[in-house]
Scaffold this active site. Structure first.
Site, PDB file in Angstrom:
ATOM      1  N   GLY A  77      -6.705   9.156  -8.469  1.00 50.37           N
ATOM      2  CA  GLY A  77      -5.532   8.719  -7.719  1.00 50.37           C
ATOM      3  C   GLY A  77      -5.478   7.197  -7.736  1.00 50.37           C
ATOM      4  O   GLY A  77      -5.959   6.557  -8.679  1.00 50.37           O
ATOM      5  N   SER A  81       0.848  -1.196   0.000  1.00 43.18           N
ATOM      6  CA  SER A  81       0.000   0.000   0.000  1.00 43.18           C
ATOM      7  C   SER A  81       0.879   1.240   0.000  1.00 43.18           C
ATOM      8  O   SER A  81       2.090   1.145  -0.226  1.00 43.18           O
ATOM      9  CB  SER A  81      -0.979  -0.049   1.183  1.00 43.18           C
ATOM     10  OG  SER A  81      -1.996   0.916   0.958  1.00 43.18           O
ATOM     11  N   LYS A  93       2.928   1.627  -3.898  1.00 47.58           N
ATOM     12  CA  LYS A  93       2.160   0.943  -4.956  1.00 47.58           C
ATOM     13  C   LYS A  93       2.758   1.110  -6.353  1.00 47.58           C
ATOM     14  O   LYS A  93       2.642   0.211  -7.180  1.00 47.58           O
ATOM     15  CB  LYS A  93       0.707   1.437  -4.962  1.00 47.58           C
ATOM     16  CG  LYS A  93      -0.132   0.837  -3.844  1.00 47.58           C
ATOM     17  CD  LYS A  93      -1.574   1.308  -3.968  1.00 47.58           C
ATOM     18  CE  LYS A  93      -2.491   0.529  -3.058  1.00 47.58           C
ATOM     19  NZ  LYS A  93      -3.899   0.870  -3.230  1.00 47.58           N
ATOM     20  N   ASN A 141      -1.062  -3.730  -5.752  1.00 46.19           N
ATOM     21  CA  ASN A 141      -1.380  -3.846  -4.318  1.00 46.19           C
ATOM     22  C   ASN A 141      -1.223  -5.275  -3.802  1.00 46.19           C
ATOM     23  O   ASN A 141      -1.390  -5.517  -2.615  1.00 46.19           O
ATOM     24  CB  ASN A 141      -2.796  -3.314  -4.013  1.00 46.19           C
ATOM     25  CG  ASN A 141      -3.883  -4.304  -4.349  1.00 46.19           C
ATOM     26  OD1 ASN A 141      -3.700  -5.183  -5.180  1.00 46.19           O
ATOM     27  ND2 ASN A 141      -5.025  -4.173  -3.697  1.00 46.19           N
TER      28      ASN A 141
HETATM   29  P1  NAD Z   1      -5.169   9.612  -3.888  1.00 42.53           P
HETATM   30  O1  NAD Z   1      -4.567  10.688  -3.043  1.00 42.53           O
HETATM   31  O2  NAD Z   1      -4.290   8.740  -4.690  1.00 42.53           O
HETATM   32  O3  NAD Z   1      -6.210  10.327  -4.932  1.00 42.53           O
HETATM   33  C1  NAD Z   1      -7.141  11.283  -4.501  1.00 42.53           C
HETATM   34  C2  NAD Z   1      -7.953  11.798  -5.697  1.00 42.53           C
HETATM   35  O4  NAD Z   1      -8.914  12.733  -5.214  1.00 42.53           O
HETATM   36  C3  NAD Z   1      -7.145  12.551  -6.739  1.00 42.53           C
HETATM   37  O5  NAD Z   1      -7.698  12.330  -8.010  1.00 42.53           O
HETATM   38  C4  NAD Z   1      -7.312  14.023  -6.341  1.00 42.53           C
HETATM   39  O6  NAD Z   1      -7.187  14.890  -7.459  1.00 42.53           O
HETATM   40  C5  NAD Z   1      -8.724  14.021  -5.814  1.00 42.53           C
HETATM   41  N1  NAD Z   1      -8.963  15.021  -4.779  1.00 42.53           N
HETATM   42  C6  NAD Z   1      -8.206  15.260  -3.685  1.00 42.53           C
HETATM   43  N2  NAD Z   1      -8.745  16.242  -2.945  1.00 42.53           N
HETATM   44  C7  NAD Z   1      -9.881  16.631  -3.583  1.00 42.53           C
HETATM   45  C8  NAD Z   1     -10.877  17.609  -3.307  1.00 42.53           C
HETATM   46  N3  NAD Z   1     -10.815  18.384  -2.221  1.00 42.53           N
HETATM   47  N4  NAD Z   1     -11.905  17.722  -4.164  1.00 42.53           N
HETATM   48  C9  NAD Z   1     -11.984  16.939  -5.278  1.00 42.53           C
HETATM   49  N5  NAD Z   1     -11.057  16.007  -5.579  1.00 42.53           N
HETATM   50  C10 NAD Z   1     -10.022  15.855  -4.739  1.00 42.53           C
HETATM   51  O7  NAD Z   1      -6.085   8.770  -2.925  1.00 42.53           O
HETATM   52  P2  NAD Z   1      -6.557   7.239  -3.119  1.00 42.53           P
HETATM   53  O8  NAD Z   1      -5.523   6.338  -2.579  1.00 42.53           O
HETATM   54  O9  NAD Z   1      -7.014   7.076  -4.509  1.00 42.53           O
HETATM   55  O10 NAD Z   1      -7.803   7.183  -2.123  1.00 42.53           O
HETATM   56  C11 NAD Z   1      -9.012   7.877  -2.393  1.00 42.53           C
HETATM   57  C12 NAD Z   1     -10.088   7.390  -1.436  1.00 42.53           C
HETATM   58  O11 NAD Z   1     -10.391   6.022  -1.711  1.00 42.53           O
HETATM   59  C13 NAD Z   1      -9.690   7.436   0.030  1.00 42.53           C
HETATM   60  O12 NAD Z   1     -10.794   7.844   0.775  1.00 42.53           O
HETATM   61  C14 NAD Z   1      -9.352   6.004   0.368  1.00 42.53           C
HETATM   62  O13 NAD Z   1      -9.594   5.707   1.729  1.00 42.53           O
HETATM   63  C15 NAD Z   1     -10.326   5.273  -0.516  1.00 42.53           C
HETATM   64  N6  NAD Z   1      -9.895   3.897  -0.847  1.00 42.53           N
HETATM   65  C16 NAD Z   1     -10.756   2.907  -0.556  1.00 42.53           C
HETATM   66  C17 NAD Z   1     -10.420   1.599  -0.868  1.00 42.53           C
HETATM   67  C18 NAD Z   1     -11.396   0.507  -0.533  1.00 42.53           C
HETATM   68  O14 NAD Z   1     -11.019  -0.671  -0.612  1.00 42.53           O
HETATM   69  N7  NAD Z   1     -12.617   0.845  -0.210  1.00 42.53           N
HETATM   70  C19 NAD Z   1      -9.197   1.303  -1.481  1.00 42.53           C
HETATM   71  C20 NAD Z   1      -8.326   2.363  -1.776  1.00 42.53           C
HETATM   72  C21 NAD Z   1      -8.694   3.672  -1.438  1.00 42.53           C
END
Ligand code: NAD
Length: 294
Positions: free
Chosen positions: A141, A75, A79, A100
């Site tokens: 992201g 993680s 990644k 992952n």
């Molecule tokens: P990341 O930082 O890689 O990506 C975040 C994304 O959100 C980017 O595209 C960014 O431009 C956008 N962003 C950030 N702030 C913003 C705002 N204020 N307004 C609009 N867009 C915004 O994060 P990630 O690793 O992709 O994680 C994103 C979410 O997904 C987190 O909440 C994480 O906990 C969740 N997640 C859940 C699982 C699951 O299994 N359920 C797995 C991975 C991630």
């Protein structure tokens, strides 16, 4: 094996180790999820979390080979960085540009990404099929990329991807290019600041997935859609966030009377189950784990 077996009863000279390499990682639910599943199925594996950052990563990956570990979850922040350290890459992991899950087959390490398949499987668990449908997704992201590329690979017909103009904007462009070049899905990128487009694209989407993390700390009281009229009843609203269990976005969707509203727990459970299957060849007892842990 009884469900309440303790470590001394369970771990012996034959126990096979699986890791989780990330930093920070002590908060993760994955060790409990996997170890509970091993006990339930009577499998002689143990899953441990290791605090590994980019600096420690090369030695930690080599340790998978030298210790004969079956594999590892990977993680943040590893990644992407892990990719050049592996021997093989699953085609979807290659498109996503992130790994992952690592599987060690006699010293040959293959990288997979199970976040996207976990997302799709969690919909299947609810008897929902989005193939041939239109999807709107916000975020590009780690999570957004895996979900978008897997959904397009699995047959979503049209995708509208929204992102703010931050560091991930280039990644959002890349995701749309990859989807359009490699799948039958027609993907379009929009600036999230274009709220008219956002409202319009949601109006005829079967599913909206928010993969931005807006809705979890420190943005717990925020949502990208605050007007319930932007949603329609027969759609799916899916937030990848799972803490809190009910996000602001989900509350707005519920107010709109949306039929299917989900947090990210199903995705989290099923991405683990996909990895579990890759390591052990067995199906994780997902219903048991869902009832026990969630
Ligand atoms: P990341 O930082 O890689 O990506 C975040 C994304 O959100 C980017 O595209 C960014 O431009 C956008 N962003 C950030 N702030 C913003 C705002 N204020 N307004 C609009 N867009 C915004 O994060 P990630 O690793 O992709 O994680 C994103 C979410 O997904 C987190 O909440 C994480 O906990 C969740 N997640 C859940 C699982 C699951 O299994 N359920 C797995 C991975 C991630």
């Amino acid at each position: 094996m009884a469900d309440n077996q303790n470590v001394a009863d369970r771990i012996d000279g034959h126990t096979i180790l699986i890791g989780l390499m990330a930093y920070p990682i002590r908060h993760s639910m994955s060790p409990t999820m996997h170890n509970t599943s091993f006990v339930k199925l009577g499998l002689n594996y143990a899953y441990l979390a290791f605090e590994v950052g980019n600096k420690e990563l090369p030695n930690a990956i080599q340790a998978i080979r030298s210790l004969g570990m079956r594999g590892s979850n990977i993680s943040m922040p590893n990644k992407q960085k892990v990719i050049p350290l592996l021997d093989k890459l699953d085609p979807v992991a290659k498109m996503v540009g992130a790994v992952n899950t690592i599987v060690n087959d006699n010293g040959v390490l293959t990288g997979y990404t199970t976040d996207g398949t976990g997302f799709m499987k969690s919909l299947e668990d609810e008897n929902l099929d989005i193939t041939g449908e239109k999807m709107t997704i916000s975020g590009a992201g780690g999570a957004g990329t895996a979900v978008a590329i897997q959904a397009a690979t699995d047959g979503v017909k049209e995708m509208s991807l929204f992102n703010i103009r931050d560091a991930e904007w280039e990644n959002a462009k890349r995701n749309v290019d990859i989807i359009n070049k490699n799948t039958d899905c027609k993907a379009t990128l929009y600036d999230l600041a274009d709220q008219d487009a956002f409202k319009r694209e949601l109006a005829d989407s079967r599913i909206y997935c928010d993969a931005t993390g807006v809705g979890m700390k420190p943005l717990e009281d925020k949502t990208l859609v605050s007007d319930p009229s932007w949603f329609h009843k027969d759609m799916i609203v899916y937030d990848t966030v799972y803490a809190p269990r009910t996000t602001k976005l989900m509350t707005v969707a519920q107010e709109a009377g949306v039929d299917h509203v989900f947090n990210g727990l199903g995705m989290m459970l099923e991405q683990g189950a996909e990895a579990f299957k890759l390591w052990t060849g067995e199906d994780m007892p997902v219903d048991y784990i869902r009832d026990l842990l969630f």
